[in-house]
Scaffold this active site. Structure first.
Site, PDB file in Angstrom:
ATOM      1  N   THR A 155       0.770  -1.258   0.000  1.00 31.65           N
ATOM      2  CA  THR A 155       0.000   0.000   0.000  1.00 31.65           C
ATOM      3  C   THR A 155       0.804   1.313   0.000  1.00 31.65           C
ATOM      4  O   THR A 155       1.839   1.387   0.657  1.00 31.65           O
ATOM      5  CB  THR A 155      -0.879  -0.009   1.266  1.00 31.65           C
ATOM      6  OG1 THR A 155      -1.798  -1.092   1.153  1.00 31.65           O
ATOM      7  CG2 THR A 155      -1.705   1.255   1.425  1.00 31.65           C
ATOM      8  N   GLY A 192      -0.936  -2.314   6.209  1.00 30.09           N
ATOM      9  CA  GLY A 192      -0.754  -3.496   7.052  1.00 30.09           C
ATOM     10  C   GLY A 192      -1.851  -4.506   6.804  1.00 30.09           C
ATOM     11  O   GLY A 192      -2.506  -4.488   5.756  1.00 30.09           O
TER      12      GLY A 192
HETATM   13  N1  ASP Z   1      -3.773  -2.595   4.156  1.00 28.99           N
HETATM   14  C1  ASP Z   1      -3.810  -3.210   2.859  1.00 28.99           C
HETATM   15  C2  ASP Z   1      -4.956  -4.159   2.776  1.00 28.99           C
HETATM   16  O1  ASP Z   1      -5.195  -4.884   3.730  1.00 28.99           O
HETATM   17  C3  ASP Z   1      -2.561  -3.917   2.502  1.00 28.99           C
HETATM   18  C4  ASP Z   1      -1.294  -3.136   2.708  1.00 28.99           C
HETATM   19  O2  ASP Z   1      -1.221  -2.225   3.488  1.00 28.99           O
HETATM   20  O3  ASP Z   1      -0.313  -3.454   2.048  1.00 28.99           O
HETATM   21  O4  ASP Z   1      -5.571  -4.255   1.757  1.00 28.99           O
END
Ligand code: ASP
Length: 327
Positions: free
Chosen positions: A193, A245
């Site tokens: 992300t 996350g």
């Molecule tokens: N938070 C994002 C999700 O769960 C993934 C990430 O932060 O990489 O889709």
């Protein structure tokens, strides 16, 4: 003895001065992240390390340009996120992780702290820059969130750039998907992300987040990134947050809104509020990180992972990017 007394007096005097002098808040500030799914040091090559830092610097540059010329926080976070969406090294836009079925399903959101207007999109498959679709939702629809194929149609009708679904797919993510399906876990494959938070010269806050979600996610799964209050939040009265996350835990702990509530109601600094909330996430079993910019100018770039791609720029000329937690 006289020297000791004089020394004590001068220490006390300087302590009083520093207590009375509030820390000057820069005219504008921008924080960005490129995800908390950081490679182990042993696996990071110098070339990749340099490429990540260059990508973060480019995003800082784009957002800082908006803020330095007197632009709005909401335009700055969008500009920074677009650069990261276009960079195939980050898990958003081109180079996003793939669903179990091998396609990119993208989520994004944006929020303006002036009036808490917000826009979010989920499961986008053809909009080149999902954050632009989120911005369109915020500015033009009177709604907050759209999901599924209708978002792609809406974006097309709105004249946003549309690309074939293959545009987002890179060999590196196909390899990561193969590893995940084979049950081989590499931290870097899991998440990534991107996001930005900013305060402009008028003291307005904004936040934006964009993601491909989790590697090998089941089709239709939506994480925290497009959920206002979980992955993204901005309110001039408290703070601006973008998270990365394990989305399920960030949704359950209402991370972004909880951090801003702690700032507003418990008078915590950005760092204290971020830490307390990440501790809650950890207690539930989740990992990740947040960038936080408080209305009082305090900032946090916090994580409970080995690292988080992140960067900071402000009007004082400060500019730095880092990857590992101990940097
Ligand atoms: N938070 C994002 C999700 O769960 C993934 C990430 O932060 O990489 O889709």
């Amino acid at each position: 003895m006289r020297a000791l007394i004089l020394g004590l007096v001068s220490v006390l005097a300087s302590a009083c001065t520093s207590m009375e002098t509030p820390v000057a808040k820069p005219e504008w500030t921008l924080l960005i992240h490129g995800g908390a799914g950081v490679m182990r040091r042993a696996e990071m090559t110098p070339e990749l390390d340099a490429a990540y830092r260059a990508g973060l610097n480019e995003a800082l540059e784009a957002g800082a340009k908006v803020l330095a010329s007197g632009g709005k926080a909401v335009d700055a976070v969008q500009a920074a996120v677009i650069v990261l969406e276009d960079n195939p090294n980050f898990n958003a836009g081109k180079g996003a992780v793939l669903t179990r079925e091998g396609v990119a399903e993208l989520d994004a959101s944006i929020m303006d702290g002036r009036d808490r207007r917000a826009g979010a999109v989920a499961q986008v498959r053809t909009v080149k820059n999902p954050v632009r679709a989120a911005r369109y939702v915020m500015d033009k629809t009177g709604r907050v969130m759209f999901a599924g194929p209708d978002v792609d149609d809406m974006a097309k009708d709105a004249g946003l750039e549309i690309v074939p679904p293959e545009y987002f797919i890179t060999p590196r993510r196909q390899e990561a998907l193969r590893r995940a399906l084979a049950g081989t876990f590499v931290p870097m494959d899991r998440y990534g992300t991107v996001g930005a938070v900013a305060m402009d010269r008028d003291g307005n806050l904004a936040a934006a987040t964009s993601t491909g979600g989790l590697n090998a996610k089941p089709p239709g799964r939506v994480g925290d990134a497009p959920i206002i209050g979980a992955g993204t939040y901005a309110d001039n009265a408290s703070c601006a947050v973008s998270a990365t996350g394990d989305g399920e835990y960030f949704i359950r702990a209402s991370v972004a809104r909880m951090i801003c509530a702690r700032v507003a109601l418990q008078d915590m600094s950005a760092e204290q509020a971020a830490q307390a909330t990440l501790d809650e996430v950890k207690a539930l079993g989740g990992t990740g990180g947040v960038i936080v910019l408080s209305h009082d100018g305090s900032v946090a770039l916090s994580m409970n992972t080995e690292g988080m791609f992140r960067g900071r720029a402000d009007a004082s000329g400060a500019r730095d990017v880092s990857i590992y937690a101990d940097e």
